[in-house]
Design a protein around this motif. Structure first.
Motif, PDB file in Angstrom:
ATOM      1  N   GLU A   1      -0.462   3.304  31.503  1.00 24.07           N
ATOM      2  CA  GLU A   1       0.326   2.103  31.805  1.00 24.07           C
ATOM      3  C   GLU A   1      -0.462   1.143  32.685  1.00 24.07           C
ATOM      4  O   GLU A   1      -0.372  -0.086  32.508  1.00 24.07           O
ATOM      5  N   ALA A   2      -1.242   1.674  33.613  1.00 20.70           N
ATOM      6  CA  ALA A   2      -2.068   0.817  34.461  1.00 20.70           C
ATOM      7  C   ALA A   2      -3.135   0.108  33.642  1.00 20.70           C
ATOM      8  O   ALA A   2      -3.419  -1.080  33.853  1.00 20.70           O
ATOM      9  N   GLN A   3      -3.737   0.811  32.677  1.00 22.57           N
ATOM     10  CA  GLN A   3      -4.739   0.189  31.811  1.00 22.57           C
ATOM     11  C   GLN A   3      -4.113  -0.941  30.993  1.00 22.57           C
ATOM     12  O   GLN A   3      -4.691  -2.028  30.863  1.00 22.57           O
ATOM     13  N   GLU A   4      -2.927  -0.706  30.477  1.00 18.32           N
ATOM     14  CA  GLU A   4      -2.259  -1.720  29.659  1.00 18.32           C
ATOM     15  C   GLU A   4      -1.801  -2.913  30.480  1.00 18.32           C
ATOM     16  O   GLU A   4      -1.697  -4.026  29.943  1.00 18.32           O
ATOM     17  N   SER A   5      -1.529  -2.708  31.753  1.00 21.55           N
ATOM     18  CA  SER A   5      -1.036  -3.803  32.591  1.00 21.55           C
ATOM     19  C   SER A   5      -2.085  -4.874  32.825  1.00 21.55           C
ATOM     20  O   SER A   5      -1.762  -6.035  33.073  1.00 21.55           O
ATOM     21  N   GLY A   6      -3.357  -4.485  32.774  1.00 21.29           N
ATOM     22  CA  GLY A   6      -4.427  -5.434  33.042  1.00 21.29           C
ATOM     23  C   GLY A   6      -4.551  -5.818  34.501  1.00 21.29           C
ATOM     24  O   GLY A   6      -5.321  -6.722  34.849  1.00 21.29           O
ATOM     25  N   GLN A   7      -3.836  -5.142  35.380  1.00 23.63           N
ATOM     26  CA  GLN A   7      -3.826  -5.508  36.794  1.00 23.63           C
ATOM     27  C   GLN A   7      -4.865  -4.760  37.621  1.00 23.63           C
ATOM     28  O   GLN A   7      -5.138  -5.135  38.756  1.00 23.63           O
TER      29      GLN A   7
ATOM     30  N   LEU B   1     -10.958   6.102  31.174  1.00 27.87           N
ATOM     31  CA  LEU B   1      -9.993   5.489  30.256  1.00 27.87           C
ATOM     32  C   LEU B   1     -10.519   4.136  29.777  1.00 27.87           C
ATOM     33  O   LEU B   1     -11.023   3.338  30.571  1.00 27.87           O
ATOM     34  N   ASN B   2     -10.401   3.892  28.457  1.00 30.58           N
ATOM     35  CA  ASN B   2     -10.876   2.650  27.850  1.00 30.58           C
ATOM     36  C   ASN B   2      -9.760   1.962  27.071  1.00 30.58           C
ATOM     37  O   ASN B   2      -8.823   2.621  26.610  1.00 30.58           O
ATOM     38  N   PRO B   3      -9.860   0.630  26.877  1.00 28.89           N
ATOM     39  CA  PRO B   3      -8.896  -0.051  26.009  1.00 28.89           C
ATOM     40  C   PRO B   3      -8.813   0.566  24.617  1.00 28.89           C
ATOM     41  O   PRO B   3      -7.740   0.585  24.007  1.00 28.89           O
TER      42      PRO B   3
ATOM     43  N   LYS C   1       4.517   4.203  22.845  1.00 30.52           N
ATOM     44  CA  LYS C   1       4.418   3.921  24.276  1.00 30.52           C
ATOM     45  C   LYS C   1       3.970   5.165  25.030  1.00 30.52           C
ATOM     46  O   LYS C   1       4.366   6.289  24.686  1.00 30.52           O
ATOM     47  N   ALA C   2       3.194   4.945  26.079  1.00 32.75           N
ATOM     48  CA  ALA C   2       2.667   6.061  26.857  1.00 32.75           C
ATOM     49  C   ALA C   2       3.776   6.978  27.348  1.00 32.75           C
ATOM     50  O   ALA C   2       3.682   8.209  27.238  1.00 32.75           O
ATOM     51  N   SER C   3       4.841   6.398  27.883  1.00 35.17           N
ATOM     52  CA  SER C   3       5.925   7.201  28.453  1.00 35.17           C
ATOM     53  C   SER C   3       6.693   7.984  27.403  1.00 35.17           C
ATOM     54  O   SER C   3       7.355   8.980  27.719  1.00 35.17           O
TER      55      SER C   3
ATOM     56  N   ARG D   1      -3.859   5.161  20.735  1.00 38.12           N
ATOM     57  CA  ARG D   1      -2.549   5.751  21.012  1.00 38.12           C
ATOM     58  C   ARG D   1      -1.402   4.883  20.515  1.00 38.12           C
ATOM     59  O   ARG D   1      -0.364   5.379  20.075  1.00 38.12           O
ATOM     60  N   THR D   2      -1.570   3.566  20.525  1.00 40.28           N
ATOM     61  CA  THR D   2      -0.496   2.670  20.092  1.00 40.28           C
ATOM     62  C   THR D   2      -0.526   2.384  18.598  1.00 40.28           C
ATOM     63  O   THR D   2       0.415   1.801  18.053  1.00 40.28           O
ATOM     64  N   GLY D   3      -1.620   2.743  17.914  1.00 40.72           N
ATOM     65  CA  GLY D   3      -1.721   2.491  16.489  1.00 40.72           C
ATOM     66  C   GLY D   3      -2.411   1.187  16.140  1.00 40.72           C
ATOM     67  O   GLY D   3      -2.545   0.865  14.959  1.00 40.72           O
ATOM     68  N   PHE D   4      -2.895   0.447  17.139  1.00 39.43           N
ATOM     69  CA  PHE D   4      -3.574  -0.830  16.877  1.00 39.43           C
ATOM     70  C   PHE D   4      -4.787  -0.636  15.973  1.00 39.43           C
ATOM     71  O   PHE D   4      -5.043  -1.442  15.073  1.00 39.43           O
ATOM     72  N   SER D   5      -5.540   0.438  16.223  1.00 40.76           N
ATOM     73  CA  SER D   5      -6.792   0.635  15.483  1.00 40.76           C
ATOM     74  C   SER D   5      -6.645   1.575  14.286  1.00 40.76           C
ATOM     75  O   SER D   5      -7.642   1.981  13.692  1.00 40.76           O
ATOM     76  N   GLY D   6      -5.411   1.912  13.923  1.00 40.88           N
ATOM     77  CA  GLY D   6      -5.196   2.752  12.748  1.00 40.88           C
ATOM     78  C   GLY D   6      -4.200   3.858  13.023  1.00 40.88           C
ATOM     79  O   GLY D   6      -3.739   4.044  14.151  1.00 40.88           O
ATOM     80  N   GLY D   7      -3.854   4.598  11.971  1.00 39.05           N
ATOM     81  CA  GLY D   7      -2.882   5.670  12.103  1.00 39.05           C
ATOM     82  C   GLY D   7      -3.470   6.927  12.716  1.00 39.05           C
ATOM     83  O   GLY D   7      -4.655   6.977  13.071  1.00 39.05           O
ATOM     84  N   MET D   8      -2.642   7.950  12.832  1.00 40.79           N
ATOM     85  CA  MET D   8      -3.060   9.237  13.383  1.00 40.79           C
ATOM     86  C   MET D   8      -4.050   9.916  12.433  1.00 40.79           C
ATOM     87  O   MET D   8      -3.741  10.147  11.266  1.00 40.79           O
TER      88      MET D   8
END
Length: 326
Positions: A312-318, A40-42, A11-13, A48-55
């Motif tokens: 967090e704003a990017q992840e919110s989609g708002q 900033l891009n998706p 998580k970002a925080s 950062r969250t690991g969706f696209s692979g490890g560190m």
């Protein structure tokens, strides 16, 4: 220099931090850029969250896109580039340090001249969105006089696709989900804006094109939109998919419908697109910028100190439009 970084995914925080790092010297074929704006891009979130692979590195300074001024060059790079305004792409791809910092070092070819009449903020909107949109639109031929459907026309890639398609002389329809998104899509120049929740997309597109359908579809969620896409496509048209969600790793296609439609599929992951194609995209984007035809929506400006809030704003989609770190 000050930079945002993380040493583990999450998580970002919980993982994003600010720190001081040495300002590195550019190596052979590289330039160093003082960053004025970072985009900033998706894909930055997915990394950062690991969706696209490890560190890939023990420590990562995020963000692929940005804009600033070259302040140093390595051997083999013309010193005349010092002082040049540039926009950057793939700054953090296969490298530990991206643009969420006061300085970044990148290969010279990944620092593209930014016209004097274009702001650093607009320059930071290019990179991933503009290159992706260009690949989706032009990989299968020119689109002047053709019809294009862009799903998610208020997103970063969606907006880029509308701007580039209109600049190239195409007719463009787009789907949106809210009135605010509709306004953003109209500002980008879309000819027809469709509320995907209140209107039948296929019916609207077919009616607007004299039942012919569209030649290109730029799709942010092909698994969700596949039936709509095949219904909207002109014979021999191409569906270009450039994004996916966590549950979208498999796609089922009705082969008979796709064959009857003469449907083509293109899957775009910009980081692995050949550089020759990126070079063609850069030329087109540069011309579009020079002609004043690339005017993206910027939805949020934040300082580097607010990197967590930005993610967090990017992840919110708002947020409608690009999130820029100044």
């Amino acid at each position: 220099m000050k930079a945002a970084y993380y040493e583990r995914q999450g998580k970002a925080s919980e993982v994003l931090r600010l720190g001081e790092f040495p300002v590195t010297q550019p190596g052979a074929g590289e330039v160093r850029v003082r960053i004025h704006a970072s985009g900033l891009n998706p894909s930055d979130i997915k990394a950062r969250t690991g969706f696209s692979g490890g560190m890939s590195f023990p420590l990562v300074v995020p963000h692929q896109d940005g804009a600033g001024v070259i302040d140093a060059v390595g051997t083999g790079v013309d010193s005349a580039r010092i002082g040049e305004r540039v926009w950057l792409f793939e700054a953090q791809y296969l490298r530990a340090f991206g643009t969420a910092a006061e300085f970044v070092v990148v290969p010279s070819q990944q620092a593209v001249s930014l016209p004097d009449n274009v702001s650093y903020e607009v320059g930071a909107c290019l990179g991933v969105p503009a290159l992706t949109a260009h690949r989706c639109l032009f990989a299968d031929g020119e689109i002047k006089g053709r019809a294009v459907l862009v799903h998610g026309g208020a997103g970063a890639v969606g907006t880029a696709a509308i701007l580039l398609a209109k600049w190239a002389g195409a007719w463009v329809a787009t789907t949106v989900s809210t009135p605010g998104q509709a306004d953003a899509a109209r500002r980008a120049g879309a000819d027809v804006v469709i509320d995907r929740w209140r209107e039948d997309v296929t019916t609207v597109v077919k009616a607007a094109t004299g039942q012919r359908g569209v030649d290109r579809i730029v799709d942010v969620s092909v698994k969700e939109n596949l039936e709509i896409d095949i219904g909207c496509l002109a014979n021999g048209g191409v569906i270009s998919a450039y994004a996916m969600g966590a549950s979208d790793d498999q796609l089922s296609v009705n082969l008979l419908r796709a064959m009857i439609a003469g449907c083509g599929f293109r899957f775009v992951y910009i980081y692995t697109v050949p550089f020759t194609a990126k070079s063609a995209a850069i030329s087109a984007i540069s011309q579009c910028l020079a002609e004043g035809a690339y005017c993206p929506t910027i939805g949020l400006h934040l300082p580097l100190d607010a990197i967590v809030a930005a993610h967090e704003a990017q992840e919110s989609g708002q947020v409608i439009g690009k999130i820029i770190i100044n």
